[in-house]
Structure formats: C-alpha cells, structure tokens
Design a protein around this motif. Structure first.
Motif, short mmCIF file in Angstrom:
data_model
loop_
_atom_site.label_atom_id
_atom_site.label_comp_id
_atom_site.label_asym_id
_atom_site.label_seq_id
_atom_site.Cartn_x
_atom_site.Cartn_y
_atom_site.Cartn_z
N LEU A 204 -4.21 -2.63 3.75
CA LEU A 204 -4.24 -1.14 3.66
C LEU A 204 -5.24 -0.51 2.73
CD1 LEU A 204 -0.32 -0.80 3.88
CD2 LEU A 204 -1.91 -0.50 5.66
N GLY A 205 -5.22 -0.95 1.47
CA GLY A 205 -6.48 -0.52 0.69
C GLY A 205 -5.91 0.63 -0.08
N LEU A 206 -5.06 1.44 0.48
CA LEU A 206 -4.41 2.52 -0.20
C LEU A 206 -3.01 2.78 0.09
CD1 LEU A 206 -6.98 5.61 0.64
CD2 LEU A 206 -6.85 4.01 -1.54
N PHE A 207 -2.31 2.96 -0.96
CA PHE A 207 -0.86 2.77 -0.86
C PHE A 207 -0.27 4.03 -0.03
CE2 PHE A 207 3.59 3.55 -2.06
CZ PHE A 207 4.08 2.33 -2.39
N PRO A 208 0.43 3.80 1.02
CA PRO A 208 1.13 4.91 1.81
C PRO A 208 2.05 5.84 1.03
CG PRO A 208 1.61 2.87 2.74
CD PRO A 208 0.90 2.56 1.56
#
Length: 1291
Positions: A346-350
């Motif tokens: 994902l790379g970024l936290f949802p």
C-alpha cells in the motif's frame, strides 16, 4: 546494476522484419504479432517464438534496446448478458503473442497506445498479476529483475531479456488474466430457474442468482440493479439436493425463520461448481471470507451485500485506496472484526480504516509503511495489531489510547530503540521487536514496563547493555537475544528470568540470576565462564555446546532438577563426578571434547542417553555398568550409548546389565572383542564399524528387536556362513564386501576418479541427486555436482540432467571462470521453468579444467554453490573449504540482506517460514529474498591436492571437515570412501537424506610427459637443444592422458603419424643435407600442458620415428647415410620416446642449476644429457636407481641416448632391464603388431620429408645457428661436468 542510462529521445524505427512485417503504431512502437505454440510442460514458448535476424541486428546496435513479450489473457471474463446462458463467465484460451520492440525508456502508456489497450499487467513467477502504472517502463523492469538475479553484463542482460523462457519468471499481459477456479471462489453468477419455499405452491421463475461472500443473492433479470433483491445468508445453513428435479439444489439459511430457495441448473458441471462452493460457506461457524492471493484491486461489488461478514482476508493482493470497491469502502462492513491486508504494498496507511470501530484484529504487515497516522488511536476495540515488515521508526503517542491492545508486532522494521508507547499499553505482555536496528539493550526501559514478561530482540544489532540502576526486574520471564553481537551479558538483575536464548552471539562471559531459571540456551558463542547465582534449583535444560569451556560450571553440577545437559564441542578434559551422580539427569551430551577418563560411579543414576563420542577415552571403568550398593544397576535406565571416535579397545562385559539399552554406537575405535550386547532384550541398533574386530561370539538366539548391525571397516573380521545365516533376519546388516581381483590391464592412469554414495535415511524418498562426468567437454576436464532439494526430488533431478549442458554452452561463450560459472547457475535457474516457481534446491558444481591463467599449474578447480551443499579439498592432508553456506544462521551478511528487504524470518530461522537458505535455485516466488547468484572460487590444483569431497547439508552437519578428510584419505576406492562418509553421518544420528561424492585427484608434475619446463630433450640424432623453455605456454588443447581425444587415438596408428611427419618436409633440401636435429619439430605435450590452439588443428606427434629405409632427416635411404645406432632390417622401425620432464618431489629443495656456471662433466656425456630415472610402480618407488655400465655405454650413441626408457601401457616410463638394449628392442619390433610399435613389412617410397613454405625461413635460421655453434671451440673438460638430473616418472 542500476538503471540503464536513457537513450536518445524520439520514436523507434527498427527495420521491418522479413518474416513478419509489422504495421506502424503510434509512438513508433514495432509490434510483431505471431501465433506461438506453447510448451505445455513449462508454459513457455518454443524456438518458433524467436524473432528474425534483422531484429537482432537492431538490438545489437544498443544495449538499451530490447523486446517485451506481450501475452494475451489466459482467460477472459465475459460480461453478463440478458440472454440465457449457462454461466455468466466463460474463459477462452488465447495463443496470440505480441513481440514489442522498445527501449528501457519506453513507458507502458506508449506500448498500450500502440496496442490499443487500456493497461499492461505484470506477473511474477506465475503468481499474482499487477496493473502497471502508465509511467512504468516494462523493459527497464525486466533489466532490473535480471540484474538483481545476478547478471552483470549489459549485453548478457539484453540477451536474456529476449529469451521467451523468461516468461516463467516475469511476464507481461495485454489483458488481466483470470482463472476459472479463482472466479468461482470470488463470485458465482448466472440466470437460472428459481423457486422460493419448500412447498410446490410457488412457481419456477427465471432469476439472476449470485453467490458471493456468505450470501446467496436472487434478483430479477430485467431489474437486477434497481429491482428488489432477496439476500439469503448461508453461514450455518444447509444445502441439499432436490431429488425430484435434475441438477437442482435447495439453499437454506440458518435460524428459526429459515428461508429456502431452489435453483435448477442446466448442466452437471454447473451443478457441481455451485454445490462445491456453497458447501464451503455453509460449513463455516463464523462469517469468514477469504479472498487472499487473487490479484484483486478492489472488493467485489456483490460482497457488500454480505453484511454478516466478521473476518475478511485480503492478504497478497494489490488493493487500491480510491477505487469504487477500494479500501476506503471497507467501513460499509458494519460487523467486521478481523481484517488482513498484509502484503498489499500500500505504501500509505489507509486512514478510513480507522473509522471501522468494530475491528479487534488488524494485520498490516509488509506494506511499506514509514509512519502511522494519529487516527489509529480511534480503534479503541483493537486487541491485535500486526505491523511487521514495514519501514517504521516510531509509533504515534495516540497508539497508547488502545488500552485493549494485547498483541503488537513490530518486527523487521527500522526501530533503533524500544518505543515509549509500550509503557502506556498496559495490556501488552510481550515486546516483539525481532529484526530491527537496536544496538543497546537498555534494561532501564524494560524495568519501567512492569506489564512486560516476554522480550524478543533476536536478529538486531545489539552490542552492549545499559543499566540505569541496580533495581531488580521481577516481571520479565522470557528473553530471546539470538543472532546479535553481544560480547558480555549480565542479566543478574532479572530475578524472575525463566528462559534465555542467546545463541549465535560473541559472548565471552554470561551472568544470570538462578532464582527462577528453568532453561538456558547459549550455544555457538565463545564462552569461557558462565555464572549463575544462586544455584538454579528449577533448571531442567542447559545447552552450552560449541563454546570454549574447559570445565562444567559448578552450579550446573549442583542443580537438582536438571534433565538435559549439552556441553559438546568444548574443551573439557574431565567429567565431574557430581554430574554423573545427578539423580535427575536424563540426557548427557559430552561429545567432541578432550575427556580421557570417566569417574567411577557409586550409586544408581537415571541416565537414559549418554554421548561420549570423539573424546580421548582409552578405557571405560569396569564398574561403569555394574550393580550399585542398592543392588540396582548403576545405569539401569540407559537407552542410548555413543562411544564413537575414541581409542577404546574393549567395552566392559557388564554392559549386559543395561537391559533397556536399544542403541550402541561405538564406531571408529580400536575394539577387538565384540561386546556382550546380543543378549540384551531391547537392543535395536548396533554400530561397531571401523574397529579391529576379529570374531563375534553369537548366542544361541539373537534378540528379535535387533534391526541394524554395522560391521563395516573391520578388516580382520571374517564371518562364516553359519554366522551370516544367523544374521539373516536382521533388517539391515552392513559388512565389507570382498574386493574383486584386479589385473594390470584394468589399471588406468587418470588424473581423477570419483565415487558416489546416497542414502535416504529415515525418509521414504531420496531428494539428493549428483552429477559426475570424468570426461567433460570432449575430455578437456571434469564436472561434479551435488543437488539437495530438501523435501522435493523433482528439482535435483532436473538440475542433474541439465546443468552440465548449460555449463558446456557457457564455457564456449566466456573464458572467465567467474562469468561462465555464474551464468551457468542463473540460466539453470531459468530453465527450471514452472517447476522452479514453488520448489527450490541447493546446488554445488565443481569444474576441473586446464589452467590457462597460471602456466605453472596444470589444472584449476572452479567451485560454485548456492544453498547448503559444500565442497572440501584435501591439500596435504588438511581440509580446504571451497564453498560458502548460504543460510541465515551461518551467513550474517546474507541475513542482513534479507532483513533489509523486509522478509519475515520466523523463530526457526526460515525465510517466510519456508527455508533457511538465502540463495538457491528455484523458489522464484520468494524473490528478491532468495536469489540464485552463486559463490564462486577458483583454485589451481597442485601435487599436494589429494581428493575432493562434495556433500549435502546433512553430511556436513554431522561431520567436520577435518574428520571427513581424515576418514577417507587412505581409502583406495573412491566409492568405498563415499559410502564411508555417508555411514559416518548416519552413525552420528543423521535421519535425513545424505549424499557424498569423493573425487580422487592425481594432479602433479610427475605426470607430465611433455618437452617443457626447462627439460632439454635430445633430437633424434643426439643433438641437445640449446633453447630452454622457462615459461610454459598456456594450455588450451587436450591430450590423450586426460581422457580427451588423443593425438594418438586408436583411429590413427603410429605408422600413420610417422607418414604425416614424413610428408611435412620438402625434397628440395636433399642436396643441403639437412640434419634432423635442426628441423623444427612440434613440441610434445601432455595433458598437464596441452598445446595452445591455433586456427587449424595439428596433430602433435609424441614419438621419435625411425625408419630403416628412410633416414632420420626424412630423406630416402638410397641417397643418404643411415642413422647411426639403428639397425636396418628391411622394415620400418618406430620407437616411441616419452621422457618425463619434471623433477622428483623430494628434489625440490636441491640447489637449482645455474646456466652461467656449469659444473664439470665427464667426456662421455659431452654430447648428451645424463638422466637418473626413478622407478615407479615397483618396490623401489621413489628411489634413484644407479645406471649400469651397459646403459652408460648405450647412451654414448647419439641416436639412442634418449631410448633407455620403455613406456608401459599405463603411460609411465621405466628404465629398461640391464639385459635389454636398443638392438634387442629393434630386433623384436617386427614381431609386435599392436601397441606402441608398428613394423610394416614394406616401405613407402613416396613418403618424403617436406618443409612447409611458412617454415622455410625458420629452418634456414636454425641451420645457420647450428653451423655457427659447431665452429665454436670445445669447452674444457672441467667446464663440461654437470651433475646428473633426476626425473620422476608417472604413476
């Protein structure tokens, strides 16, 4: 290799391919469309998929150019239509393949524009399929992939990228592929006849039926999106067959108000698909949906109708955030408690996940997160949070709001210290931070966390400790500090410590508190002292093996409850009597120490396993197995006894008192009397191999439990037929086989020979394969390999069949051993195809070839390996390891590389719980953690190199290098040596597959038979050459003695060689009277020093040819004088000369000859050389034999000065007997029809000695030099005296 430098901008204009012209596409992309046949066994393309020569020429102009194979979808999903169909999804196979020529700068968007497609998809290792971003460059992705595998050369990377077989590892699709099985698990839909209720009052009607998640959805066909929808929860319900209607199922929900729907299918296949998938749903107790490993980018739309879902598994997908069914829509599941989103990159936290307040379990490992949002503190019901395998360095303070959090995993991140938020999370009882970057163990921080009991800090960078105060910690009970860099460890402040793991550090001293200590594991350190105070009264297991302890700690002798004590591989010289008197000890491991004596037992002890192997014991106490004062046997409960590798001559007869003994291992001793163990009622395994047994006293009846008896290696043991009949009921009986009689004709002179042994052990299949080719690459060298598949047998067999062919191809492309060996492994990795996607194998390859880099050496040994197979060279009796073990435990650099790439290493030290190896062939799905790039070493072989041992992991786990070498050094048969190594490993308790190969080497200058290295050979008429060859040319071509196509093969007789030599001179020199000694003669070479290759293959004669009717200089005997010393008997006489050109090994320390200061020599040796020949293959081997007077007289003749040695059939040279002279040899020649001598009855007058044109100038120059040398004055007699040179002969 980094990214390839970008090429010049602008459209690509490759030439039109002749066989398949491509139409021009937007963006300048050339696309070659072809229908390619697929290889079903490997799912790769055959050679018909290769493009033409013009495309190849275009590629060769720039390494930044290449091609991308664009596959069609393996199956496509058809959209649901309103017409009647048997299924809403159908799969159509496609065999269409597009070959796109591009550069490393070509983006995916440009290829899509040329192809008329929306997106490109990337598949790695036949697994998940990912959509490429428009800016990603497909060819650069391939180049980077090959570079990380291990390819270094850009040209080779370009070549590999064009290989269609690469599709088994990396593949591009123009459409997203899908599989019917995956579609069924995600969603089943279709238009069928449906009836509601159990009674027949309702009519059958055509409806759209969807099975997704945990619900059955029934809706109108026309108004399927807007009309009324009936949702039937199936979890806990049932599915039944409708007997009155063919291919019909009844779906019922759970509960008192259960509803039922009858669905009628048209075909049996559809009926079975729906029944199979619905049965899985109704069998669940909780509403769980598993959509892992489906390459999903969003949640299926129909899944949101399953509002009863409590656990959703989306692991190993490519979930997006902002899509219609992306992660931002997961809050719609109102009852969701467990969510697994690991390995989604994902790379970024949802952030919207933080709005799902019902979550109690959240797994976000391996997503590349570098920080966490503060909103994570809103998940107040969260109990389990897994964040392993990310790039986190800190945790937000808001995480402290999660007061119900009882499990927090932050292993394999980038933390440099223990986060302070742990102090607020009072429900946590474990600090799990394995694989981070901690360098200091701060006990003060742990003291402030009163709720923490378990601390896992393995595989960090811990070097020192920090103690803020002397307060004791009464809460921590378990500490794991394995695989760090600690040198001293003092945990005496941990008063409640029960278990400590500190293996594989660099500890010299260890201090602990013994109040609560129960288990201690401190193996593989450098411990010289272990201090525990007070005496650990609760200690049950203690492992201090592989350290530097000189004595057993006193506190260990006083532990009252200790059951297992392992102090093997230390420096112990004695065994404390208190240890052997322990009333609780069950297992005692004292192997591989320096113990010379055992104390005398007084009382009965409950010892069950006693391991004393590889010590210095010469005798055992006579009362060791006798009865104690309480009338019980002192070792009444002893079950296993290992005494191997000592110096015992006997085993006390009182061993018969050990009634429970079932295993006795006592190999490699000096036992001459068979112990009295055949009367024990429970004896099962007996190993008395490699002893001095002479006879066996057998009782009237053997115990029925005896299963394995090993008596090999007892050379003086002779078993009668009666004894063998008694042993016939034993499952495994190992005895030495009588050696077969050998004759002289079977003795061959080779440089290497091998023996192979493989044993399955306790497993029912053999997963070890070996490769052995004594004559490789047309006899130039040899190849040996070992392959261990651990649990699979397919890959070792594939490598056994293919790796030699790959090596042969790579050797022809490069002469650099590092390059061709590395490429051999990488190409073999690719050739494994689909079999190598999920399976892996360790591989070891050894290649012996002529050494072209070091003229002083004859052969070089190149060894390459991945995994745990190893090769050891015996040089001068000492082991020389040539391999590197690629495992997490033994290679810290590789372990760090795997950690940096965020692999999850389990507690048993396995990558993702699969394998302990960091490099191996296959297992492509574990890329980039597991790589196929090998470790390569090259070693010039010398005369001191005796043998080479290849073995798999199981062999080297139970045998040290020194023990393996010493065990087989003096075994004459390599096969027997290999079997001995396997037997030793099994006798040491190896239960797995074990494989061993022993290669005996006979490399040395004493096997040289060429004219080089400073030896001056006489010409055919006795003139000594004045030129000394100091630097041998690089060997390139093989010769006969190495098993290669010989220069004197069976297809070409000596007479034919002589005819060829005679035809190389011209009769225009007849008037000049050329002397034969002056004519240029090809230098005779042996296998140690092959002749360098040239443009044309030339036969190099290795014998001096004499003819009675043809003079030595090639002229007719009618015109010239006959050669002096050779009898003319009317037939052609050919005598082979083969004089070894190296000194004896024992003359290496003799003073070297100085050319400028010759020593005096007798006059009778003025025109020749004085040789002292060493006799080989005789009793006087290695002794310089004095030359008799007859032989000295014989040497006076110039034509016979080099013919006093006779070549045997094995290639060696021995001096002729005193009664045999040259006249007798020449007289007997016509009687020999075969072998080294040939005497045709008729001469061939047309044969003349011809000098080629390109050699005329060289011949004239040599004639002039020779004439000038004759005009020089004779030296004084005292100046001519030189010490005789001594030369060794071949074995």
């Amino acid at each position: 290799m980094g990214e390839v430098e970008p090429g010049p901008a602008g459209p690509l204009e490759p030439p039109e391919p002749p066989e398949a012209p491509a139409s021009r596409r937007p963006g300048g992309i050339r696309v070659l469309k072809r229908n390619m046949k697929r290889n079903g066994s490997r799912n790769c393309l055959n050679r018909r998929s290769r493009f033409g020569s013009r495309e190849r020429d275009w590629l060769r102009e720039d390494v930044k150019r290449g091609c991308v194979y664009l596959y069609g979808a393996d199956s496509t999903t058809a959209t649901t239509t309103t017409t009647t169909s048997s299924s809403s999804s159908s799969c159509s196979s496609s065999s269409d393949l597009h070959l796109v020529l591009c550069t490393v700068e070509t983006p995916a968007s440009e290829i899509c524009a040329g192809e008329g497609r929306e997106s490109l998809y990337l598949q790695l290792h036949g697994d998940l399929v990912r959509r490429l971003e428009p800016t990603e460059r497909p060819l650069q992705i391939v180049y980077d992939y090959l570079s990380r595998l291990g390819f270094d050369d850009l040209v080779r990377i370009q070549e590999e990228a064009t290989n269609p077989d690469l599709g088994c590892m990396i593949r591009f699709y123009g459409e997203k592929p899908c599989h019917m099985d995956h579609l069924d698990r995600i969603l089943l839909s279709g238009i069928y006849n449906v009836r509601k209720g159990k009674t027949q009052l309702h009519k059958w009607a055509e409806r759209l039926v969807v099975l997704c998640g945990t619900c059955l959805i029934v809706s109108s066909v026309k108004d399927c999106q807007t009309g009324k929808m009936h949702i039937l929860p199936l979890v806990g319900g049932k599915i039944e067959e409708v007997k009155r209607r063919q291919y019909s199922l009844a779906f019922s929900s759970a509960g008192a108000q259960a509803q039922t729907y009858h669905v009628s299918f048209e075909t049996l296949a559809e009926y079975q698909r729906w029944q199979r998938q619905a049965s899985k749903v109704v069998s669940q107790r909780i509403s769980t949906v598993d959509l892992s490993c489906y390459s999903l980018e969003e949640v299926p739309e129909h899944l949101f109708y399953s509002q009863d879902i409590t656990y959703l598994n989306l692991r190993h997908n490519f979930m997006q955030l902002e899509r219609p069914g992306g992660l931002d829509t997961l809050y719609k599941f109102s009852q969701l408690k467990g969510l697994n989103l690991s390995h989604n990159k994902l790379g970024l936290f949802p952030i919207l996940l933080c709005e799902i307040s019902t979550l109690t379990e959240l797994n976000l490992s391996c997503n590349g997160f570098r920080d966490l949002p503060s909103q994570i503190g809103n998940l107040l019901n969260l109990q389990t949070l897994c964040l392993d395998g990310n790039f986190l360095t800190t945790l937000p303070e808001e995480l402290g709001n999660l007061q119900q959090l009882s499990s927090l995993g932050i292993s394999f991140n980038n933390f440099s210290q223990i986060p302070e938020v742990y102090e607020k999370l009072t429900m946590l009882d474990k600090v799990v931070m394995a694989g981070n970057c901690l360098e200091v163990l701060n006990l003060g921080v742990l003291n402030r966390m009163n709720h923490i009991k378990h601390v896992d800090l393995r595989m960090n960078h811990l070097k020192t400790m920090a103690i803020e105060n002397l307060e004791g910690n009464k809460h921590i009970t378990h500490v794991d500090l394995r695989d760090n860099r600690l040198t001293d460890l003092d945990l005496s402040s941990l008063c409640s410590l029960e278990q400590l793991h500190c293996e594989r550090n660099q500890l010299r001293e260890l201090t602990l508190s013994g109040f609560s200590l129960r288990t201690l594991y401190a193996s593989s350190n450098r411990l010289t002292a272990v201090n525990v105070y007070p005496v650990p009264s609760l200690l049950t297991s203690l492992d201090l093996s592989r350290n530097l302890l000189e004595c057993v700690p006193d506190w260990a002798c006083e532990a009252k409850k200790i059951e297992v004590l392992d102090v093997s591989y230390n420096l112990l010289t004695e065994v404390p009597i208190r240890i052997l008197s322990s009333l609780s000890l069950r297992k005692l491991m004292l192997g591989h120490n320096h113990v010379q004596n055992l104390p005398t037992l007084v009382e009965h002890i409950p010892l069950e396993v006693l391991d004393l192997q590889h010590n210095a014991l010469t005798r055992l106490p006579d009362t060791l197995f006798s009865k104690a004062l309480n009338k019980l046997n002192k070792l009444e409960q002893l079950e296993e006894l290992n005494l191997s590798g000592n110096k015992l001559k006997t085993i006390p007869t009182t061993i018969a008192n050990c009634k429970r003994l079932h295993t006795l291992v006592a190999h490699s001793n000096n036992i001459s009397i068979f112990p009295e163990i055949l009367q024990l009622p429970q004896i099962q395994f007996v190993d008395l191999s490699c002893n001095d047994l002479t006879e066996i006293l057998i009782p009237e009846a053997l115990p029925a439990t005896l299963q394995d008896l090993d008596l090999t290696g007892n050379t003086n043991l002779v078993l009668e037929h009666k004894t063998l009949d008694i042993f016939s009921h034993i499952t495994t009986l190992k005895i030495d086989q009588k050696p077969l009689p050998t004759t002289d004709s079977t003795v061959t002179s080779t440089f290497w020979s091998h023996g192979l042994a493989e044993m399955a052990g306790q497993r029912n299949k053999l997963c070890v394969s070996a490769l052995a080719m004594d004559n490789f690459a047309e006899g130039v060298g040899a190849v040996y390999g070992m392959f261990d598949g651990d649990r699979n047998e397919e890959l070792p067999r594939l490598l056994q069949c293919t790796m030699a062919d790959v090596l042969l191809e790579e050797v022809q492309q490069s002469t650099n051993d590092t390059v061709f060996m590395a490429n051999t492994f990488l190409v073999s990795h690719r050739k494994l195809g689909m079999a190598g996607q999920k399976l892996g194998s360790s591989a070891l390859l050894c290649y012996i070839r002529p050494d072209t880099a070091d003229p002083a050496s004859s052969f070089s040994l190149t060894v390459a390996n991945v995994g745990t197979c190893q090769a050891v060279l015996c040089r001068g009796g000492k082991p020389v390891p040539l391999s590197k073990v690629f495992s997490l435990e033994q290679d810290p650099e590789e372990a760090q590389r795997v950690k940096d790439q965020k692999a999850i290493i389990t507690e048993d030290n396995k990558v993702n719980g699969v394998t302990c190896c960091t490099r191996m062939l296959g297992c492509t799905y574990l890329y980039p953690w597991i790589l196929p790039k090998p470790h390569i070493t090259s070693t010039p072989l010398t005369i001191q190199d005796e043998l080479l041992i290849l073995g798999n992991k199981a062999l080297w786990e139970h045998l040290s290098y020194t023990e393996a070498v010493s065990a087989v050094r003096h075994v004459q048969d390599p096969l027997a040596a290999a079997k001995k190594l396997c037997t030793l490993a099994q006798s040491y308790g190896c239960p797995d597959n074990v494989g061993a190969m022993v290669v005996y080497l006979n490399i040395g200058e004493e096997g040289c038979t060429c004219e080089m290295n400073g030896l001056t050979l006489l010409g055919p008429v006795g003139f000594a050459s004045t030129t000394t060859m100091k630097d041998a040319p690089k060997p390139a071509t093989p010769s006969s003695s190495s098993g290669i196509a010989s220069e004197f093969s069976s297809e070409m007789s000596t007479s034919e060689v002589s005819s060829e030599v005679g035809s190389t001179a011209s009769d225009e020199h007849n008037a000049g009277g050329l002397d034969a000694a002056l004519l240029p003669r090809p230098e005779r070479r042996c296998s140690l020093h092959p002749t360098p290759t040239s443009g044309l293959f030339q036969r190099q004669p290795s014998c001096a040819t004499f003819s009675s009717n043809q003079s030595d200089n090639g002229l007719d005997s009618d015109d010239d004088q006959p050669v002096e010393g050779v009898i003319t008997n009317g037939s052609k006489v050919e005598v082979e000369v083969d004089i070894h050109c190296c000194r004896g090994a024992d003359l290496q320390n003799s003073p070297p000859l100085i050319e400028s200061s010759p020593t005096p020599c007798s006059e009778e040796h003025a025109r020749g050389s004085c040789f002292g020949i060493r006799r080989q293959n005789s009793v006087n081997s290695g002794i310089v034999l004095p030359m008799s007077k007859d032989r000295m007289e014989l040497q006076k003749s110039p034509s016979t000065s080099c013919l006093y040695g006779k070549k045997l059939s094995n290639g060696s040279i021995v001096p002729l007997e005193d009664s045999l002279n040259l006249i007798e040899v020449a007289t007997e020649v016509p009687k020999r029809k075969t072998g080294y001598f040939a005497a045709p009855t008729q001469m061939e007058p047309e044969d003349q000695f011809v000098v080629p044109r390109d050699l005329e100038e060289e011949v004239k120059e040599q004639m002039k030099q020779h004439q000038d040398s004759r005009l020089e004055p004779e030296p004084h007699e005292e100046d001519r005296t030189e010490p005789p040179e001594e030369f060794d002969t071949a074995l």
